[in-house]
Design an enzyme around this catalytic site. Structure first.
Site, PDB file in Angstrom:
ATOM      1  CE  LYS A 139      51.728  29.569  40.668  1.00 41.79           C
ATOM      2  NZ  LYS A 139      50.342  29.420  41.117  1.00 41.79           N
TER       3      LYS A 139
HETATM    4  C1  E4P Z   1      47.920  29.693  38.768  1.00 40.01           C
HETATM    5  O1  E4P Z   1      48.989  29.184  38.857  1.00 40.01           O
HETATM    6  C2  E4P Z   1      47.609  31.069  39.208  1.00 40.01           C
HETATM    7  O2  E4P Z   1      48.043  31.278  40.513  1.00 40.01           O
HETATM    8  C3  E4P Z   1      46.149  31.314  39.086  1.00 40.01           C
HETATM    9  O3  E4P Z   1      45.715  30.865  37.833  1.00 40.01           O
HETATM   10  C4  E4P Z   1      45.791  32.763  39.328  1.00 40.01           C
HETATM   11  O4  E4P Z   1      44.452  32.948  39.043  1.00 40.01           O
HETATM   12  P1  E4P Z   1      43.674  34.277  39.481  1.00 40.01           P
HETATM   13  O5  E4P Z   1      44.238  35.421  38.724  1.00 40.01           O
HETATM   14  O6  E4P Z   1      42.240  34.003  39.111  1.00 40.01           O
HETATM   15  O7  E4P Z   1      43.874  34.412  40.964  1.00 40.01           O
END
Ligand code: E4P
Length: 249
Positions: free
Chosen positions: A108
């Site tokens: 990622k």
């Molecule tokens: C997923 O891959 C993301 O990192 C996550 O959904 C982020 O969510 P948030 O904006 O609630 O931290």
């Protein structure tokens, strides 16, 4: 639409996996910190190891190796992202070598200039990537052209950054998802749109209506997708009627 679970908590992940309809796990530094901050520096490696065990080593009924697991880099500068990315993938390669099974790591990477270049680098080497923190369809297009496997388009945080009523906020995240889907359809881009930063059932609906490839949600939201007072009371109603009869099923 496939469902990924946004969590680094193996206990809650295993509970959701009881349903056998989950395609993968996404983690981010906040989720990892939340679970592992008190457990020492090797804890995350232990977490990764769970996803690479041989079937005979794995006592649970679910084989975690079938799941794609997104692991996010924390470096911001190109060469450091490359080094860290290699280390993360190296951990999996290590497990993969031991278990003689391919692992399903998705690296990622942030949607920044350096993150996009790193995505090109890993994509050219055949590695799976998930470009995260995407807030516009233009950014998503760039991620796709850089060869990302997934682009995580953020609904909740888009709304956090928009001033307006809750209805207006919903329209903004809906437009983001619809625009991104349209651009990807226009050019038959193969990068998968992953709805992320999903905070409620409306966000899930926006993603499924638009036809995105996948969403990543908390275990809590997963259960909310199932639960409905109407369903529970209608099911109970049938049971009560049946119990009033003398019939045997
Ligand atoms: C997923 O891959 C993301 O990192 C996550 O959904 C982020 O969510 P948030 O904006 O609630 O931290």
């Amino acid at each position: 639409m496939r469902i990924f679970i946004d969590s680094a908590d193996l206990t809650e992940i295993r509970q959701v996996l009881e349903y056998n309809i989950i395609s993968g796990i996404t983690t981010n530094p906040s989720l990892v910190l939340k679970v592992f901050k008190d457990k020492g520096e090797n804890s995350f490696k232990d977490f990764l190891a769970e996803f690479s065990k041989k079937p005979e080593e794995y006592s649970q009924k679910h084989d975690l190796r079938n799941l794609e697991v997104s692991v996010q880099v924390t470096e911001t500068e190109y060469s450091k992202i490359i080094d860290q990315g290699k280390r993360i993938l190296g951990v999996y390669d290590d497990f993969s070598e031991k278990s003689k099974m391919p692992t399903n790591t998705v690296l990622k990477l942030p949607l920044t200039r350096d993150g996009i270049r790193a995505c090109e680098y890993f994509a050219k080497k055949g590695k799976k990537t998930n470009i995260t923190v995407c807030f516009t369809s233009n950014q998503a297009l760039i991620a796709a052209l850089a060869g990302a496997t997934y682009v995580s388009v953020f609904l909740g945080r888009t709304e956090d950054n928009f001033e307006g009523t809750s209805e207006e906020k919903t329209l903004v995240s809906k437009k983001l998802i619809e625009d991104t889907k349209k651009v990807f359809d226009n050019y038959k881009l193969t990068t998968k749109i992953l709805g992320a930063s999903i905070r409620n059932l409306v966000h899930i609906d926006i993603c499924s209506q638009a036809g995105v490839d996948a969403i990543t949600i908390s275990p809590k939201l997963f259960y909310q997708m199932i639960d409905s007072e109407l369903s529970i009371s209608a099911a109970q109603d049938f049971v009560h009627r049946w119990e009033e009869s003398n019939l045997i099923l």
